[in-house]
Design an enzyme around this catalytic site. Structure first.
Site, PDB file in Angstrom:
ATOM      1  N   ASP A 160      83.602  96.722  63.783  1.00  0.00           N
ATOM      2  CA  ASP A 160      83.518  97.318  62.517  1.00  0.00           C
ATOM      3  C   ASP A 160      82.222  96.424  61.513  1.00  0.00           C
ATOM      4  O   ASP A 160      82.042  95.228  61.802  1.00  0.00           O
ATOM      5  CB  ASP A 160      84.913  97.038  61.726  1.00  0.00           C
ATOM      6  N   LYS A 161      81.919  97.188  60.811  1.00  0.00           N
ATOM      7  CA  LYS A 161      81.024  96.581  59.672  1.00  0.00           C
ATOM      8  C   LYS A 161      81.198  95.147  59.353  1.00  0.00           C
ATOM      9  O   LYS A 161      80.517  93.971  59.384  1.00  0.00           O
ATOM     10  CB  LYS A 161      80.565  97.498  58.571  1.00  0.00           C
TER      11      LYS A 161
END
Length: 328
Positions: free
Chosen positions: A150-151
């Site tokens: 994830d970011k």
């Protein structure tokens, strides 16, 4: 061996002759055996795109059955430039060889360009870093992203530089022959301190932006966790998670499911914000500005798809997670 003597502007032309033992073999399978550097899906696409002839006649069907003595000629165009632009963005490269690289991704960096994040991504940075080292994934000069984090999760990722290596890594992930561990800081302390979480993960029926453990459907997901340290009289804990599967938001969903969401998680941890008052004053202050889930991809290990060397990597926790642990 295929004859690939004809080459122009990186375009490759492979000339093959069908032998008696290959009678009635499917064309795409025949090509996979002779051209292992190209994936079957890539070869099928080239056939459909009229890049192949048999006895000088264009063949467009991958399931064409071969006859002994036929002359097969495949033209592989040079890899086209990618749509994302290359950007000079600093990267923490842990390991690199002609086939793959390991990058330590910082939190806040998106992996792929997408609406709202058209540049500044890991892909943009890799295109600049590697340049022509990318030999073409599916005919495009681009990094072979096999898995994502994830970011706002930091840590280790493996990226393929060649089509053959990309295929090999995809198989390793599909058969779960990749060793991955994550460190996370969660609310409370799990009981038992070490266990396995099983629960199919699918789209949450209550909030389509979230994933959840679902009673029916979804995809099989298994997470193994153990508690490494307990902080502040049990207000929070540092845990290690090892993935048996790799589903979207798997650790975040599974830990929330057993009542221990990650600190700072904006999507799954909102109901735990009342627990902040149980933390030490310094940790309370840090949590006010802690804008991401406390999750780090700590280790990564696998057998190199090309060299067969056993590779193993570990990365230190990012500075913000270290500071949070100290405050706890």
């Amino acid at each position: 061996m295929p004859d690939s003597g004809n080459k122009s502007n990186d375009t490759q032309i492979y000339n093959l002759i069908v032998i008696d033992a290959e009678k009635k073999q499917r064309l795409d399978r025949f090509l996979v055996q002779h051209l292992p550097d190209l994936s079957r899906s890539r070869l099928q696409a080239l056939i459909i795109e009229k890049c192949l002839t048999i006895d000088k006649a264009v063949i467009e069907t991958p399931n064409y059955r071969l006859k002994p003595g036929q002359q097969v000629s495949l033209t592989v165009p040079s890899a086209v430039d990618p749509e994302p632009i290359a950007q000079d963005i600093p990267l923490d490269i842990v390991y690199e060889d002609p086939y793959l690289l390991i990058v330590n991704k910082p939190s806040g960096m998106v992996v792929h360009p997408a609406p709202g994040n058209s540049d500044g991504t890991l892909v943009n940075a890799l295109l600049y870093h590697c340049g022509d080292d990318f030999k073409g994934i599916g005919g495009v000069k681009r990094p072979g992203i096999v898995h994502r984090i994830d970011k706002d999760t930091s840590g280790l990722m493996v990226v393929a530089k060649t089509d053959e290596c990309h295929q090999g890594l995809v198989k390793l992930f599909a058969t779960h022959d990749i060793e991955r561990s994550y460190n996370a800081i969660v609310w409370g302390f799990p009981k038992p301190s070490a266990s396995q979480i099983q629960g199919n993960i699918g789209r949450s029926p209550k909030n389509r932006k979230k994933m959840a453990v679902v009673p029916a459907g979804g995809k099989r997901a298994v997470t193994h966790y153990k508690t490494l340290e307990i902080f502040s009289d049990g207000a929070a804990s540092l845990i290690e998670c090892r993935l048996e599967t790799g589903r979207t938001h798997q650790i975040r969903v599974h830990m929330t499911h057993i009542g221990h969401p990650l600190l700072g998680d904006p999507l799954y941890g909102s109901q735990s914000q009342g627990r902040i008052k149980n933390l030490p004053a310094e940790a309370q202050s840090l949590m006010k500005d802690f804008q991401r889930q406390a999750l780090h991809a700590k280790t990564l290990g696998f057998s190199h798809p090309i060299t067969r060397e056993n590779l193993s990597f570990s990365s230190e926790l990012s500075r913000d997670l270290k500071d949070l642990i100290i405050s706890l």
